[in-house]
Structures are given as C-alpha cells and as structure tokens.
Scaffold this motif. Structure first.
Motif, PDB file in Angstrom:
ATOM      1  N   LEU A 116      27.555  18.251  -8.074  1.00  0.00           N
ATOM      2  CA  LEU A 116      28.419  17.238  -8.658  1.00  0.00           C
ATOM      3  C   LEU A 116      27.653  16.121  -9.362  1.00  0.00           C
ATOM      4  CD1 LEU A 116      31.249  15.995  -9.051  1.00  0.00           C
ATOM      5  CD2 LEU A 116      30.948  14.888  -6.827  1.00  0.00           C
ATOM      6  N   LEU A 117      26.700  15.517  -8.687  1.00  0.00           N
ATOM      7  CA  LEU A 117      26.034  14.341  -9.243  1.00  0.00           C
ATOM      8  C   LEU A 117      25.386  14.596 -10.603  1.00  0.00           C
ATOM      9  CD1 LEU A 117      24.478  12.677  -6.055  1.00  0.00           C
ATOM     10  CD2 LEU A 117      26.620  12.128  -7.234  1.00  0.00           C
ATOM     11  N   PRO A 118      24.728  15.749 -10.830  1.00  0.00           N
ATOM     12  CA  PRO A 118      24.146  15.972 -12.161  1.00  0.00           C
ATOM     13  C   PRO A 118      25.173  16.043 -13.279  1.00  0.00           C
ATOM     14  CG  PRO A 118      23.121  17.423 -10.545  1.00  0.00           C
ATOM     15  CD  PRO A 118      24.301  16.782  -9.874  1.00  0.00           C
ATOM     16  N   SER A 119      26.442  16.321 -12.934  1.00  0.00           N
ATOM     17  CA  SER A 119      27.456  16.426 -13.982  1.00  0.00           C
ATOM     18  C   SER A 119      27.725  15.080 -14.645  1.00  0.00           C
ATOM     19  CB  SER A 119      28.760  16.991 -13.405  1.00  0.00           C
ATOM     20  OG  SER A 119      29.390  16.073 -12.520  1.00  0.00           O
ATOM     21  N   PHE A 120      27.381  13.981 -13.986  1.00  0.00           N
ATOM     22  CA  PHE A 120      27.555  12.660 -14.592  1.00  0.00           C
ATOM     23  C   PHE A 120      26.452  12.337 -15.602  1.00  0.00           C
ATOM     24  CE2 PHE A 120      29.874  12.143 -10.544  1.00  0.00           C
ATOM     25  CZ  PHE A 120      31.076  11.652 -11.024  1.00  0.00           C
ATOM     26  N   ASP A 121      25.419  13.168 -15.637  1.00  0.00           N
ATOM     27  CA  ASP A 121      24.276  12.907 -16.508  1.00  0.00           C
ATOM     28  C   ASP A 121      24.343  13.667 -17.832  1.00  0.00           C
ATOM     29  OD1 ASP A 121      23.228  11.319 -14.465  1.00  0.00           O
ATOM     30  OD2 ASP A 121      22.261  13.052 -13.523  1.00  0.00           O
ATOM     31  N   ASP A 122      25.468  14.319 -18.085  1.00  0.00           N
ATOM     32  CA  ASP A 122      25.659  15.073 -19.319  1.00  0.00           C
ATOM     33  C   ASP A 122      26.239  14.154 -20.397  1.00  0.00           C
ATOM     34  OD1 ASP A 122      26.256  16.797 -21.368  1.00  0.00           O
ATOM     35  OD2 ASP A 122      27.688  18.013 -20.217  1.00  0.00           O
ATOM     36  N   PRO A 123      25.483  13.848 -21.451  1.00  0.00           N
ATOM     37  CA  PRO A 123      26.006  12.928 -22.473  1.00  0.00           C
ATOM     38  C   PRO A 123      27.256  13.453 -23.160  1.00  0.00           C
ATOM     39  CG  PRO A 123      23.937  13.935 -23.192  1.00  0.00           C
ATOM     40  CD  PRO A 123      24.112  14.281 -21.737  1.00  0.00           C
ATOM     41  N   ALA A 124      27.405  14.774 -23.225  1.00  0.00           N
ATOM     42  CA  ALA A 124      28.577  15.341 -23.889  1.00  0.00           C
ATOM     43  C   ALA A 124      29.853  15.086 -23.100  1.00  0.00           C
ATOM     44  CB  ALA A 124      28.382  16.848 -24.087  1.00  0.00           C
ATOM     45  N   ALA A 125      29.724  14.842 -21.797  1.00  0.00           N
ATOM     46  CA  ALA A 125      30.896  14.619 -20.955  1.00  0.00           C
ATOM     47  C   ALA A 125      31.090  13.145 -20.611  1.00  0.00           C
ATOM     48  CB  ALA A 125      30.755  15.431 -19.665  1.00  0.00           C
TER      49      ALA A 125
ATOM     50  N   GLY B 141      16.362   9.950 -14.443  1.00  0.00           N
ATOM     51  CA  GLY B 141      17.103  11.020 -15.090  1.00  0.00           C
ATOM     52  C   GLY B 141      18.605  10.881 -14.991  1.00  0.00           C
ATOM     53  N   HIS B 142      19.089   9.746 -14.495  1.00  0.00           N
ATOM     54  CA  HIS B 142      20.525   9.581 -14.291  1.00  0.00           C
ATOM     55  C   HIS B 142      21.136   8.601 -15.288  1.00  0.00           C
ATOM     56  CE1 HIS B 142      20.440  11.962 -10.698  1.00  0.00           C
ATOM     57  NE2 HIS B 142      19.549  11.177 -10.126  1.00  0.00           N
ATOM     58  N   GLU B 143      22.413   8.820 -15.595  1.00  0.00           N
ATOM     59  CA  GLU B 143      23.174   7.898 -16.428  1.00  0.00           C
ATOM     60  C   GLU B 143      23.214   6.530 -15.737  1.00  0.00           C
ATOM     61  OE1 GLU B 143      26.257   5.471 -17.738  1.00  0.00           O
ATOM     62  OE2 GLU B 143      26.500   6.570 -15.842  1.00  0.00           O
ATOM     63  N   GLU B 144      23.136   5.450 -16.524  1.00  0.00           N
ATOM     64  CA  GLU B 144      22.886   4.134 -15.958  1.00  0.00           C
ATOM     65  C   GLU B 144      24.017   3.614 -15.077  1.00  0.00           C
ATOM     66  OE1 GLU B 144      21.019  -0.145 -17.344  1.00  0.00           O
ATOM     67  OE2 GLU B 144      22.075   1.076 -18.828  1.00  0.00           O
ATOM     68  N   THR B 145      25.275   3.839 -15.467  1.00  0.00           N
ATOM     69  CA  THR B 145      26.374   3.354 -14.638  1.00  0.00           C
ATOM     70  C   THR B 145      26.304   3.950 -13.240  1.00  0.00           C
ATOM     71  OG1 THR B 145      27.807   3.147 -16.588  1.00  0.00           O
ATOM     72  CG2 THR B 145      28.886   3.184 -14.445  1.00  0.00           C
ATOM     73  N   MET B 146      26.074   5.262 -13.170  1.00  0.00           N
ATOM     74  CA  MET B 146      25.973   5.922 -11.879  1.00  0.00           C
ATOM     75  C   MET B 146      24.733   5.478 -11.116  1.00  0.00           C
ATOM     76  SD  MET B 146      28.428   7.788 -10.960  1.00  0.00           S
ATOM     77  CE  MET B 146      29.995   8.030 -11.797  1.00  0.00           C
ATOM     78  N   GLN B 147      23.649   5.278 -11.845  1.00  0.00           N
ATOM     79  CA  GLN B 147      22.410   4.858 -11.196  1.00  0.00           C
ATOM     80  C   GLN B 147      22.569   3.498 -10.528  1.00  0.00           C
ATOM     81  OE1 GLN B 147      19.180   6.609 -11.149  1.00  0.00           O
ATOM     82  NE2 GLN B 147      19.201   5.180  -9.437  1.00  0.00           N
ATOM     83  N   VAL B 148      23.098   2.532 -11.265  1.00  0.00           N
ATOM     84  CA  VAL B 148      23.194   1.160 -10.767  1.00  0.00           C
ATOM     85  C   VAL B 148      24.350   1.001  -9.780  1.00  0.00           C
ATOM     86  CG1 VAL B 148      23.657  -1.228 -11.438  1.00  0.00           C
ATOM     87  CG2 VAL B 148      22.081   0.168 -12.786  1.00  0.00           C
ATOM     88  N   ASN B 149      25.534   1.451 -10.175  1.00  0.00           N
ATOM     89  CA  ASN B 149      26.730   1.193  -9.363  1.00  0.00           C
ATOM     90  C   ASN B 149      26.800   2.046  -8.107  1.00  0.00           C
ATOM     91  OD1 ASN B 149      27.353  -0.454 -11.495  1.00  0.00           O
ATOM     92  ND2 ASN B 149      29.232   0.599 -12.069  1.00  0.00           N
ATOM     93  N   TYR B 150      26.180   3.231  -8.156  1.00  0.00           N
ATOM     94  CA  TYR B 150      26.289   4.097  -6.988  1.00  0.00           C
ATOM     95  C   TYR B 150      24.937   4.412  -6.340  1.00  0.00           C
ATOM     96  CZ  TYR B 150      27.157   7.969  -3.862  1.00  0.00           C
ATOM     97  OH  TYR B 150      27.187   8.774  -2.750  1.00  0.00           O
TER      98      TYR B 150
END
Length: 345
Positions: free
Chosen positions: A198-207, A141-150
């Motif tokens: 905080l972390l879920p805010s990176f998963d918003d495609p609009a942002a 459920g996470h954006e890929e950059t955040m998933q992989v890099n962090y």
C-alpha cells in the motif's frame, strides 16, 4: 473506558453535516480556571507559526515552565521564540531543529530530547503540510505529504514513547502525546485502498491527487493509532489524535501558488474558519484536559469521536493490518519493533 474503537462508526455524511457541527456548533473546552503547568515541560513541533505557535502560547499562558519549539528553520523558530519569551519571561523557551522530511533529523531530535530534557510532560506533533503538486523526498523516496504527515510523524511518536515513559512526572498524570489530525480524514475516499503493498502506491506521480493524499495521510494515522493503542499502556503514555478543525489565518496552504486559489481559500476561511485560538485550544485540550480516557482516541470538537467508518469494516481490518506491517517494515532501520516491545503494554 469507551474509546474511539468502541464507538459505533459514524454514518453521518461528512459534508455538510459533520463540517457544520464541527465548525459552528461545538463548544470549546478551555482548561479550568487555576490550571497550572508550573514545573512541566512541553514539546510542540511546527510551533513557529499558525496553530503550533498559538498552542505553544496557550501552554505558556498556563505557567508552563519549559517549552521546546521544534522547527525546520532555526531562524524562524528563534523569531517566534523571541515573541513567546517576551510574553512569558519566566518560562524557558528553547528552539530545536527538526526537519520532518528527514528520518535522520527525526532520530537526532529524539536523541536530543532523551539527552537534554530531564522531564517531558506533553508533546504536540503539529508539523504538517499540504502539497498541491507532487514532490518526492529523494532521501526517502516518498511523496512529501505522506513523508511529513504520516511516516516521519509516527516515527517521531514511537521514538518518543520510551523517553516520555521514563521522563514523566513520578507523582503526576502520565505524559501525553497528541498528533494533530483532521476531520477531513473522515472524508477520505482512499482510492488506492486495495493496493498491495500500500505505502508505495502513494509515491506514484501518475496517481497523485493533492486532496486525497492529504486526507489519506490523516486517515493512515487513524489506522496506526488503532494498533498502537494496544501496545502502549495509558498509565505510561497517553497517545491520541486531535482535530483543530478548519481555521483561518494558518500557513497550512502555503504551497498554493495560484492567486485565485489563495484568494478563494482566504475568503472561505474568513467565512467558515475558526479563530486560531479556538483551533489551538483543541490541541491544548488533548494534552491538558484529557487524560487516560482519551488514549487511542480521535478527538474532534473536544470530544472522543469514532474513527473513519472504513476502519470498522472487514476490508478496513485488512488494510489496518497492512498499514501497520508496512509502516513497521519501513521504519525497521530505527528499531521501532523493539521500542514497541519494550513498552510492555
């Protein structure tokens, strides 16, 4: 020891001052003549190409006895390993599957390292990416950059900590674990810093902002290490972050689809980028030259450097704790709290 947390925060503007010094003024610190890694074992993730491959080659050039090339594509990993074996026929070069977009793959890799490696002396967590378009990993459920890099990177780091502690050399220096970071973490604007959670805010495609997501993915690693260093004794495992700076000829921008953007990036890299060998030397320096003095530190230009200035502020302290708490909650399924308690720093 004077670590990154103990240094005064840098107030130098990132561009052009920090960038110019990092790219053109800093002097490489190569391993001393006669340095030998004979008998030692290293793991390098993302080692089939770019800086990971170059760092692996440099370690083998220091007579490393065993290398584990951790890659998503076994086919590409075997192709890279074949070249490394040809250059260093006395070494054992293994290729293991590791998909950093999958928590299950990360856990399986750590279990394999525990079961199959008798000794581990150094780990370079190099695998990372830059996504120019929003892409969510369905399984997490996470954006890929955040998933992989962090997220997956810190999960793997924590899972490896007790394994490294148990499998380090009994008579040598403690094992080293270095996470590849970026000077661009110092330039992060971190626009969603007030988000709670905080972390879920990176998963918003609009942002989604490709540049800021990448910068922030590296900044979050600063925050995690800020807390982690107090929970791991440097005599057991040395953990640090290493910046290779902007390098030419890597595959970091492989997601770029636009021909003009690819051409511009290639031109900028040719004009300003470090050679891969020099960039990779930063990673090798972090696990070969640096010792316990680098525990909990951000290494930039082969030196201990302050973390992002934001971390030293009262607001930064609040966000550091929020990142730590949310990260441990996210990774609860893997027992990370118990692992950290078992390290007994």
């Amino acid at each position: 020891m004077v670590g990154s947390k103990d240094l005064p925060p840098s107030t130098t503007p990132f561009f052009p001052n920090v960038f110019f010094r990092n790219q053109f003024r800093a002097k490489p610190q190569w391993p001393a003549p006669g340095t030998s890694l004979s008998g030692q074992t290293a793991i390098v993730t993302g080692a089939n190409t770019g800086l990971g491959y170059e760092a692996a080659a440099q370690l083998l050039g220091l007579q490393l006895s065993r290398l584990v090339v951790a890659v998503r594509s076994l086919e590409r990993g075997e192709a890279a390993a074949a070249k490394l074996r040809q250059l260093h026929p006395k070494a054992t070069v293994d290729v293991w599957e590791l998909d950093m977009s999958s928590y299950a793959s990360v856990q399986a890799f750590a279990r394999r390292a525990d079961a199959q490696l008798q000794r581990i002396d150094m780990v370079i967590l190099n695998a990372g990416l830059v996504r120019l378009a929003f892409h969510k990993i369905e399984a997490t459920g996470h954006e890929e950059t955040m998933q992989v890099n962090y997220l997956s990177t810190v999960l793997l780091a924590v899972l490896l900590l007790p394994i490294l502690k148990a499998k380090g050399s009994p008579n040598g220096p403690p094992p080293r674990l270095s996470i590849v970071n970026a000077a661009l973490s110092l330039a992060a604007k971190f626009p969603n810093r007030a988000a709670n959670p905080l972390l879920p805010s990176f998963d918003d495609p609009a942002a989604f902002d490709a540049r800021e997501h990448y910068h922030s993915s590296k900044l979050l690693a600063h925050m995690f290490l800020w807390q982690l260093a107090d929970r791991v004794a440097p005599a057991d495992v040395v953990v640090n972050l290493a910046d290779p700076a902007w390098c030419k000829g890597t595959d970091l921008g492989r997601d770029v689809q636009s021909a003009p953007m690819r051409a511009a990036a290639k031109l900028f890299g040719a004009a300003t980028g470090r050679p891969k060998a020099v960039g990779a030397s930063c990673l090798v320096d972090a696990v070969v030259n640096k010792g316990q003095e680098s525990h909990g530190c951000f290494l930039m230009s082969w030196q201990i450097h302050p973390f992002s200035a934001f971390l030293y502020t009262p607001e930064g302290a609040v966000v550091i704790q929020r990142v730590w708490d949310e990260t441990l909650a996210e990774l609860d399924f893997a027992g990370v709290r118990g692992i950290l308690e078992s390290m007994g720093a």
